[in-house]
Design a protein around this motif. Structure first.
Motif, mmCIF file in Angstrom:
data_model
loop_
_atom_site.group_PDB
_atom_site.id
_atom_site.type_symbol
_atom_site.label_atom_id
_atom_site.label_comp_id
_atom_site.label_asym_id
_atom_site.label_seq_id
_atom_site.Cartn_x
_atom_site.Cartn_y
_atom_site.Cartn_z
ATOM 1 N N SER A 2 70.005 32.106 -36.835
ATOM 2 C CA SER A 2 71.250 32.531 -37.468
ATOM 3 C C SER A 2 71.312 32.028 -38.908
ATOM 4 N N VAL A 3 71.822 32.896 -39.766
ATOM 5 C CA VAL A 3 71.971 32.541 -41.183
ATOM 6 C C VAL A 3 73.418 32.666 -41.630
ATOM 7 N N GLY A 4 74.265 33.164 -40.760
ATOM 8 C CA GLY A 4 75.669 33.330 -41.107
ATOM 9 C C GLY A 4 76.504 33.467 -39.856
ATOM 10 N N TYR A 5 77.786 33.665 -40.063
ATOM 11 C CA TYR A 5 78.717 33.766 -38.951
ATOM 12 C C TYR A 5 79.674 34.922 -39.178
ATOM 13 N N LEU A 6 80.085 35.538 -38.074
ATOM 14 C CA LEU A 6 81.174 36.495 -38.093
ATOM 15 C C LEU A 6 82.357 35.785 -37.469
ATOM 16 N N THR A 7 83.490 35.842 -38.117
ATOM 17 C CA THR A 7 84.677 35.189 -37.596
ATOM 18 C C THR A 7 85.547 36.240 -36.932
ATOM 19 N N TYR A 8 85.548 36.199 -35.610
ATOM 20 C CA TYR A 8 86.289 37.172 -34.822
ATOM 21 C C TYR A 8 87.770 36.807 -34.789
ATOM 22 N N MET A 68 90.625 41.914 -22.788
ATOM 23 C CA MET A 68 90.513 42.425 -21.417
ATOM 24 C C MET A 68 89.286 43.338 -21.285
ATOM 25 N N ALA A 69 89.084 44.208 -22.252
ATOM 26 C CA ALA A 69 87.928 45.105 -22.223
ATOM 27 C C ALA A 69 86.628 44.326 -22.413
ATOM 28 N N LEU A 70 86.660 43.317 -23.279
ATOM 29 C CA LEU A 70 85.475 42.476 -23.492
ATOM 30 C C LEU A 70 85.085 41.747 -22.214
ATOM 31 N N SER A 80 77.310 35.635 -22.247
ATOM 32 C CA SER A 80 78.440 34.917 -22.836
ATOM 33 C C SER A 80 79.271 35.842 -23.718
ATOM 34 N N LYS A 81 80.490 35.416 -23.984
ATOM 35 C CA LYS A 81 81.388 36.208 -24.832
ATOM 36 C C LYS A 81 80.814 36.350 -26.242
ATOM 37 N N ARG A 82 80.297 35.261 -26.793
ATOM 38 C CA ARG A 82 79.712 35.339 -28.141
ATOM 39 C C ARG A 82 78.566 36.342 -28.192
ATOM 40 N N GLU A 83 77.686 36.267 -27.209
ATOM 41 C CA GLU A 83 76.554 37.194 -27.174
ATOM 42 C C GLU A 83 77.049 38.621 -26.975
ATOM 43 N N MET A 84 78.080 38.790 -26.176
ATOM 44 C CA MET A 84 78.654 40.116 -25.944
ATOM 45 C C MET A 84 79.176 40.707 -27.253
#
Length: 101
Positions: A2-8, A68-70, A80-84
Protein backbone atom coordinates in the motif's frame (compact mmCIF):
# COMPACT_ATOMS: atom_id res chain seq x y z
CA UNK A 1 2.10 -2.94 -1.08
CA UNK A 2 0.00 0.00 0.00
CA UNK A 3 1.14 3.51 -0.85
CA UNK A 4 -1.95 5.44 0.16
CA UNK A 5 -5.32 5.28 1.83
CA UNK A 6 -8.93 5.83 0.90
CA UNK A 7 -10.93 7.35 3.71
CA UNK A 8 -14.39 5.86 3.63
CA UNK A 9 -15.56 7.37 6.92
CA UNK A 10 -13.66 8.97 9.80
CA UNK A 11 -11.51 6.21 11.24
CA UNK A 12 -12.08 3.88 8.27
CA UNK A 13 -8.92 4.16 6.21
CA UNK A 14 -8.44 1.52 3.55
CA UNK A 15 -4.87 0.95 2.35
CA UNK A 16 -4.54 0.82 -1.45
CA UNK A 17 -1.79 0.34 -3.99
CA UNK A 18 -0.54 3.09 -6.28
CA UNK A 19 -2.55 1.93 -9.30
CA UNK A 20 -5.87 1.93 -7.45
CA UNK A 21 -5.08 5.24 -5.75
CA UNK A 22 -4.34 6.86 -9.13
CA UNK A 23 -7.55 5.47 -10.68
CA UNK A 24 -9.54 6.70 -7.70
CA UNK A 25 -8.00 10.19 -7.70
CA UNK A 26 -8.67 10.55 -11.44
CA UNK A 27 -12.29 9.50 -10.97
CA UNK A 28 -12.76 11.59 -7.81
CA UNK A 29 -12.22 14.94 -9.52
CA UNK A 30 -13.01 17.66 -6.94
CA UNK A 31 -15.34 15.65 -4.68
CA UNK A 32 -14.35 14.41 -1.24
CA UNK A 33 -13.03 10.88 -0.89
CA UNK A 34 -15.98 9.86 1.28
CA UNK A 35 -18.55 11.19 -1.19
CA UNK A 36 -16.82 9.49 -4.10
CA UNK A 37 -16.56 6.18 -2.25
CA UNK A 38 -20.24 6.37 -1.30
CA UNK A 39 -21.15 6.91 -4.97
CA UNK A 40 -18.95 4.01 -6.08
CA UNK A 41 -20.27 1.65 -3.40
CA UNK A 42 -23.88 2.53 -4.16
CA UNK A 43 -23.33 1.68 -7.82
CA UNK A 44 -21.37 -1.50 -7.04
CA UNK A 45 -23.87 -2.76 -4.45
CA UNK A 46 -27.01 -1.65 -6.27
CA UNK A 47 -28.09 0.65 -3.44
CA UNK A 48 -30.79 2.99 -4.70
CA UNK A 49 -30.96 6.34 -2.92
CA UNK A 50 -34.00 8.57 -2.94
CA UNK A 51 -33.79 12.13 -4.22
CA UNK A 52 -34.78 13.31 -0.75
CA UNK A 53 -31.81 11.54 0.85
CA UNK A 54 -29.46 12.99 -1.73
CA UNK A 55 -30.86 16.51 -1.75
CA UNK A 56 -30.98 16.86 2.02
CA UNK A 57 -27.66 15.09 2.58
CA UNK A 58 -28.99 12.36 4.85
CA UNK A 59 -25.49 10.94 5.21
CA UNK A 60 -26.27 8.72 8.20
CA UNK A 61 -29.24 7.13 6.43
CA UNK A 62 -27.21 6.67 3.24
CA UNK A 63 -24.29 5.14 5.17
CA UNK A 64 -26.64 2.75 6.98
CA UNK A 65 -28.04 1.45 3.70
CA UNK A 66 -24.54 1.04 2.29
CA UNK A 67 -23.35 -0.73 5.47
CA UNK A 68 -26.23 -3.21 5.30
CA UNK A 69 -25.49 -4.00 1.65
CA UNK A 70 -21.75 -4.21 2.36
CA UNK A 71 -22.29 -6.67 5.20
CA UNK A 72 -24.47 -8.85 2.99
CA UNK A 73 -21.86 -8.87 0.21
CA UNK A 74 -19.00 -9.32 2.68
CA UNK A 75 -20.62 -12.42 4.14
CA UNK A 76 -21.04 -13.86 0.62
CA UNK A 77 -17.38 -13.32 -0.21
CA UNK A 78 -16.09 -14.22 3.25
CA UNK A 79 -13.56 -11.40 3.51
CA UNK A 80 -12.94 -8.41 5.78
CA UNK A 81 -14.84 -5.16 5.38
CA UNK A 82 -11.70 -3.28 4.33
CA UNK A 83 -10.90 -5.85 1.67
CA UNK A 84 -14.53 -5.81 0.54
CA UNK A 85 -14.51 -2.02 0.07
CA UNK A 86 -11.13 -2.19 -1.70
CA UNK A 87 -12.39 -4.88 -4.08
CA UNK A 88 -15.66 -3.10 -4.83
CA UNK A 89 -13.94 0.23 -5.50
CA UNK A 90 -11.39 -1.49 -7.76
CA UNK A 91 -14.04 -3.48 -9.65
CA UNK A 92 -16.29 -0.47 -10.12
CA UNK A 93 -13.44 1.77 -11.32
CA UNK A 94 -12.33 -0.93 -13.78
CA UNK A 95 -15.90 -1.14 -15.07
CA UNK A 96 -16.17 2.66 -15.38
CA UNK A 97 -12.81 2.94 -17.14
CA UNK A 98 -13.70 0.03 -19.42
CA UNK A 99 -16.90 1.79 -20.47
CA UNK A 100 -14.99 4.99 -21.26
CA UNK A 101 -12.13 3.35 -23.08
Amino acid sequence: MSVGYLTYRPGDMIPVNKELLNKFETHRDNRSQAHTIRDILCAALGVQLSKIDLSYGHVRKINTRIEMALEKERSKRGISKREMVRQLVSEQLDEINGARG
